[in-house]
Design an enzyme around this catalytic site. Structure first.
Site, mmCIF file in Angstrom:
data_model
loop_
_atom_site.group_PDB
_atom_site.id
_atom_site.type_symbol
_atom_site.label_atom_id
_atom_site.label_comp_id
_atom_site.label_asym_id
_atom_site.label_seq_id
_atom_site.Cartn_x
_atom_site.Cartn_y
_atom_site.Cartn_z
ATOM 1 N N LEU A 76 1.033 -1.270 -0.002
ATOM 2 C CA LEU A 76 -0.074 0.002 0.099
ATOM 3 C C LEU A 76 0.898 1.270 0.140
ATOM 4 C CD1 LEU A 76 -2.839 -0.922 2.809
ATOM 5 C CD2 LEU A 76 -3.213 -0.242 0.210
ATOM 6 N N ASP A 77 0.575 2.311 -0.904
ATOM 7 C CA ASP A 77 1.164 3.476 -0.617
ATOM 8 C C ASP A 77 1.528 4.155 0.887
ATOM 9 O OD1 ASP A 77 1.784 3.575 -3.340
ATOM 10 O OD2 ASP A 77 -0.204 4.566 -3.954
ATOM 11 N N PRO A 78 2.325 4.837 1.076
ATOM 12 C CA PRO A 78 2.392 5.349 2.239
ATOM 13 C C PRO A 78 0.978 6.151 2.659
ATOM 14 C CG PRO A 78 4.267 5.642 1.165
ATOM 15 C CD PRO A 78 3.286 5.230 0.339
ATOM 16 N N LEU A 79 0.408 6.947 1.594
ATOM 17 C CA LEU A 79 -0.746 7.759 1.808
ATOM 18 C C LEU A 79 -1.981 6.964 2.369
ATOM 19 C CD1 LEU A 79 -2.656 10.430 1.435
ATOM 20 C CD2 LEU A 79 -3.119 9.250 -0.798
ATOM 21 N N ALA A 80 -2.063 5.579 1.983
ATOM 22 C CA ALA A 80 -2.998 4.690 2.043
ATOM 23 C C ALA A 80 -3.152 3.868 3.272
ATOM 24 C CB ALA A 80 -2.951 3.669 1.022
#
Length: 338
Positions: A76-80
């Site tokens: 998962l992306d850091p934002l997610a």
């Protein structure tokens, strides 16, 4: 909770963590691995002691088995935030099953600005008018993105072309050798959950708190991106607005729309938001992203990451000798035969 007998220990298992927004998926794995290596759930007492003696030393020869295998089934992306599937021991061999499975996401998207990464972690490439966009307008274009669709990955991604990440072409201003290859993905379900416009709210304090990123492309970065795009990038939406900064007619905070989707493996959620923005004659980027399901693992099946953050291997144990995080994992995990 799965029945675990002492004869089964140590285990190989799969479980899911609710990843918070901020850290990378790999940093989550690195955080929990020492706890897993110090747990009788996944290593024998003898191996735990041996690993303690070898700590800081390179494992080799017969001791390689002590380096407990821990992996994740889809980053998962850091934002997610949301479902992050974790495999321990022999169960890591099963993680590939989660790379090729359907996933469910919920995303909040901010209208009026486009970023290089298609999300709020990036820099603003351009601003575009948004006051004409309504919920009905967004819902009207959703059929375009439903079913089997062709998707063009963003140029600011780690995908490689001729051995070089796409984002390096963009940063260096080097034209792409050829158009970014489209990929076919399947959008099983796509719906708008809400549309929130603070500009039309009766109370100025009503509405969302999302704002465009403060980072803005410099003239040099803009020129470099233009040169890279000259290499033939082919957007998945017709009539792509030009790469120019068009100020909106007012300075009000733009609306956000929330979407939920069930899609096949390989789908770029950020691209869906980006392309919807283009399709309604504006721009959009993701400001919040949650993975609700990955295969059979849903949010309700996740172990809270807070239990790991607060844990240590000498933490308080219950009457059966288990810590809070071990007990939570036992309640949620799926045991995999070695």
């Amino acid at each position: 909770m799965p029945k675990v007998s002492s004869s089964q220990l140590p285990l190989s298992a799969i479980f899911a963590i609710h990843k918070p927004s901020g850290p990378t998926s790999m940093s989550i794995i690195n955080k929990i691995k020492p706890l897993l290596q110090g747990s009788n759930l996944f290593m024998s007492e003898k191996d735990i002691k041996q690993l303690g003696r070898l700590k800081g030393k390179r494992l080799k020869g017969a001791n390689k088995h002590l380096d407990l295998k821990v992996g994740q089934g889809g980053t998962l992306d850091p934002l997610a935030d949301g479902v992050l599937v974790v495999g321990v021991g022999a169960a890591t061999k099963k993680l590939s099953d989660f790379l090729d499975c359907d996933k469910e996401y919920q995303a909040i998207c901010l209208l009026g600005s486009e970023t290089d990464t298609y999300d709020s972690e990036g820099s603003i490439v351009r601003r575009v008018p948004w006051s004409h966009v309504t919920r009905d307008a967004i819902e009207a274009v959703l059929p375009t993105f439903t079913g089997k669709i062709q998707q063009t990955p963003p140029i600011y991604s780690a995908l490689k072309m001729d051995g070089k990440p796409l984002y390096e072409y963009a940063r260096e201003g080097r034209p792409l050798p050829r158009p970014i290859e489209k990929r076919e993905v399947t959008m099983h379900k796509l719906e708008v959950l809400s549309f929130e416009n603070p500009a039309s709210a009766a109370d100025a304090d009503d509405g969302h708190s999302y704002k465009p990123p403060e980072k803005i492309f410099t003239a040099e970065q803009r020129e470099a991106l233009k040169k890279a795009l000259e290499g033939g990038i082919d957007h998945s939406v017709d009539k792509t607005p030009p790469l120019d900064d068009i100020p909106d007619e007012d300075q009000a905070i733009p609306p956000v729309f929330k979407i939920r989707m069930t899609c096949s493996s390989g789908t770029y959620v950020r691209c869906i938001a980006h392309d919807i923005g283009h399709a309604v004659g504006s721009a959009a980027h993701v400001v919040s992203l949650t993975r609700l399901h990955q295969g059979k693992w849903g949010a309700e099946d996740c172990v809270s990451y807070d239990l790991f953050e607060a844990a240590s291997n000498d933490a308080e144990r219950d009457e059966e000798g288990w810590t809070a995080w071990e007990r939570a994992v036992m309640e949620k995990m799926e045991i995999v035969e070695k």
